[in-house]
Motif scaffolding. Structure first.
Motif, PDB file in Angstrom:
ATOM      1  N   MET A 271      53.981  21.608  58.031  1.00  0.00           N
ATOM      2  CA  MET A 271      55.272  20.975  57.963  1.00  0.00           C
ATOM      3  C   MET A 271      55.278  19.816  56.977  1.00  0.00           C
ATOM      4  O   MET A 271      56.325  19.289  56.684  1.00  0.00           O
ATOM      5  CB  MET A 271      55.691  20.476  59.332  1.00  0.00           C
ATOM      6  N   SER A 272      54.124  19.437  56.464  1.00  0.00           N
ATOM      7  CA  SER A 272      54.080  18.324  55.520  1.00  0.00           C
ATOM      8  C   SER A 272      54.630  18.719  54.157  1.00  0.00           C
ATOM      9  O   SER A 272      54.731  17.884  53.264  1.00  0.00           O
ATOM     10  CB  SER A 272      52.651  17.801  55.385  1.00  0.00           C
ATOM     11  N   ASP A 273      55.005  19.979  53.962  1.00  0.00           N
ATOM     12  CA  ASP A 273      55.581  20.423  52.705  1.00  0.00           C
ATOM     13  C   ASP A 273      57.059  20.061  52.586  1.00  0.00           C
ATOM     14  O   ASP A 273      57.679  20.315  51.559  1.00  0.00           O
ATOM     15  CB  ASP A 273      55.417  21.937  52.539  1.00  0.00           C
ATOM     16  N   TYR A 274      57.649  19.480  53.643  1.00  0.00           N
ATOM     17  CA  TYR A 274      59.060  19.094  53.634  1.00  0.00           C
ATOM     18  C   TYR A 274      59.203  17.640  53.223  1.00  0.00           C
ATOM     19  O   TYR A 274      58.413  16.788  53.613  1.00  0.00           O
ATOM     20  CB  TYR A 274      59.689  19.290  55.017  1.00  0.00           C
ATOM     21  N   LYS A 275      60.246  17.385  52.441  1.00  0.00           N
ATOM     22  CA  LYS A 275      60.532  16.025  51.995  1.00  0.00           C
ATOM     23  C   LYS A 275      62.037  15.798  52.107  1.00  0.00           C
ATOM     24  O   LYS A 275      62.832  16.632  51.684  1.00  0.00           O
ATOM     25  CB  LYS A 275      60.074  15.856  50.547  1.00  0.00           C
ATOM     26  N   PHE A 276      62.420  14.649  52.677  1.00  0.00           N
ATOM     27  CA  PHE A 276      63.818  14.273  52.837  1.00  0.00           C
ATOM     28  C   PHE A 276      64.123  13.166  51.824  1.00  0.00           C
ATOM     29  O   PHE A 276      63.476  12.113  51.856  1.00  0.00           O
ATOM     30  CB  PHE A 276      64.086  13.758  54.247  1.00  0.00           C
ATOM     31  N   VAL A 277      65.097  13.396  50.954  1.00  0.00           N
ATOM     32  CA  VAL A 277      65.467  12.411  49.945  1.00  0.00           C
ATOM     33  C   VAL A 277      66.892  11.948  50.225  1.00  0.00           C
ATOM     34  O   VAL A 277      67.827  12.752  50.180  1.00  0.00           O
ATOM     35  CB  VAL A 277      65.368  13.008  48.520  1.00  0.00           C
ATOM     36  N   LYS A 278      67.030  10.648  50.521  1.00  0.00           N
ATOM     37  CA  LYS A 278      68.348  10.101  50.818  1.00  0.00           C
ATOM     38  C   LYS A 278      69.182  10.083  49.541  1.00  0.00           C
ATOM     39  O   LYS A 278      68.744   9.548  48.521  1.00  0.00           O
ATOM     40  CB  LYS A 278      68.237   8.697  51.394  1.00  0.00           C
ATOM     41  N   ILE A 279      70.374  10.684  49.597  1.00  0.00           N
ATOM     42  CA  ILE A 279      71.234  10.728  48.422  1.00  0.00           C
ATOM     43  C   ILE A 279      72.478   9.864  48.580  1.00  0.00           C
ATOM     44  O   ILE A 279      73.147   9.555  47.603  1.00  0.00           O
ATOM     45  CB  ILE A 279      71.626  12.182  48.056  1.00  0.00           C
ATOM     46  N   LYS A 280      72.775   9.493  49.829  1.00  0.00           N
ATOM     47  CA  LYS A 280      73.982   8.702  50.071  1.00  0.00           C
ATOM     48  C   LYS A 280      73.839   7.979  51.398  1.00  0.00           C
ATOM     49  O   LYS A 280      73.341   8.543  52.359  1.00  0.00           O
ATOM     50  CB  LYS A 280      75.184   9.636  50.110  1.00  0.00           C
ATOM     51  N   GLU A 281      74.291   6.723  51.410  1.00  0.00           N
ATOM     52  CA  GLU A 281      74.291   5.962  52.656  1.00  0.00           C
ATOM     53  C   GLU A 281      75.502   5.036  52.657  1.00  0.00           C
ATOM     54  O   GLU A 281      75.678   4.236  51.743  1.00  0.00           O
ATOM     55  CB  GLU A 281      73.003   5.151  52.804  1.00  0.00           C
ATOM     56  N   ILE A 282      76.333   5.201  53.648  1.00  0.00           N
ATOM     57  CA  ILE A 282      77.491   4.336  53.844  1.00  0.00           C
ATOM     58  C   ILE A 282      77.474   3.929  55.306  1.00  0.00           C
ATOM     59  O   ILE A 282      77.679   4.767  56.194  1.00  0.00           O
ATOM     60  CB  ILE A 282      78.807   5.055  53.506  1.00  0.00           C
ATOM     61  N   ASP A 283      77.192   2.652  55.542  1.00  0.00           N
ATOM     62  CA  ASP A 283      77.077   2.135  56.904  1.00  0.00           C
ATOM     63  C   ASP A 283      76.106   2.995  57.712  1.00  0.00           C
ATOM     64  O   ASP A 283      74.945   3.061  57.387  1.00  0.00           O
ATOM     65  CB  ASP A 283      78.449   2.051  57.582  1.00  0.00           C
ATOM     66  N   PHE A 284      76.594   3.673  58.738  1.00  0.00           N
ATOM     67  CA  PHE A 284      75.719   4.465  59.611  1.00  0.00           C
ATOM     68  C   PHE A 284      75.677   5.943  59.227  1.00  0.00           C
ATOM     69  O   PHE A 284      75.074   6.748  59.929  1.00  0.00           O
ATOM     70  CB  PHE A 284      76.126   4.284  61.080  1.00  0.00           C
ATOM     71  N   LEU A 285      76.298   6.314  58.107  1.00  0.00           N
ATOM     72  CA  LEU A 285      76.265   7.699  57.629  1.00  0.00           C
ATOM     73  C   LEU A 285      75.169   7.843  56.576  1.00  0.00           C
ATOM     74  O   LEU A 285      75.123   7.071  55.608  1.00  0.00           O
ATOM     75  CB  LEU A 285      77.609   8.090  57.014  1.00  0.00           C
ATOM     76  N   LYS A 286      74.286   8.827  56.763  1.00  0.00           N
ATOM     77  CA  LYS A 286      73.203   9.051  55.805  1.00  0.00           C
ATOM     78  C   LYS A 286      73.145  10.531  55.458  1.00  0.00           C
ATOM     79  O   LYS A 286      73.131  11.380  56.343  1.00  0.00           O
ATOM     80  CB  LYS A 286      71.860   8.597  56.384  1.00  0.00           C
ATOM     81  N   ASP A 287      73.111  10.811  54.157  1.00  0.00           N
ATOM     82  CA  ASP A 287      73.021  12.182  53.667  1.00  0.00           C
ATOM     83  C   ASP A 287      71.696  12.362  52.929  1.00  0.00           C
ATOM     84  O   ASP A 287      71.285  11.483  52.170  1.00  0.00           O
ATOM     85  CB  ASP A 287      74.176  12.505  52.715  1.00  0.00           C
ATOM     86  N   TYR A 288      71.069  13.505  53.152  1.00  0.00           N
ATOM     87  CA  TYR A 288      69.765  13.801  52.560  1.00  0.00           C
ATOM     88  C   TYR A 288      69.781  15.166  51.882  1.00  0.00           C
ATOM     89  O   TYR A 288      70.475  16.087  52.333  1.00  0.00           O
ATOM     90  CB  TYR A 288      68.671  13.849  53.640  1.00  0.00           C
TER      91      TYR A 288
END
Length: 108
Positions: free
Chosen positions: A1-18
């Motif tokens: 499972m270490s082959d997965y990476k989450f990259v944050k592309i957007k953050e507005i207050d409590f909303l986070k998109d990856y």
């Protein structure tokens, strides 16, 4: 499972998109709402060419395993693929209200 990476592309207050990468290939988009008591999955979309390979399940497992907060989700009754995907979790999830469920941590 270490082959997965989450990259944050957007953050507005409590909303986070990856964007979710597997072995350096972008395979999915994940949208979360971070509340003080829980994390809510607004959307998880595994791109069609990567579906039915276990990526969605692995992403959910990584979220559940690495979060200190409960993970909640809601089933869209407009999407048959979402209904099929989340139906495997409903027996292991706590019903919150309406179409909203909370995933149980492994070992609970």
């Amino acid at each position: 499972m270490s082959d997965y990476k989450f990259v944050k592309i957007k953050e507005i207050d409590f909303l986070k998109d990856y964007e979710v990468f597997y072995k350096n290939c972008k395979i999915a988009v994940l949208q979360l709402t971070i509340q003080s008591e829980f994390i809510f999955i607004r959307q998880i979309h595994v791109f069609e060419e990567y579906q039915k390979q276990g990526h969605g399940r692995n992403i959910i497992e990584l979220l559940t395993r690495n979060s200190t907060k409960p993970i909640r989700y809601s089933i869209s009754t407009h999407s048959q693929s979402a209904i099929r995907f989340w139906s495997r979790y409903n027996l292991k999830a706590k019903h919150i209200k309406g179409d909203t469920y909370e995933l149980e941590k492994e070992g609970n």
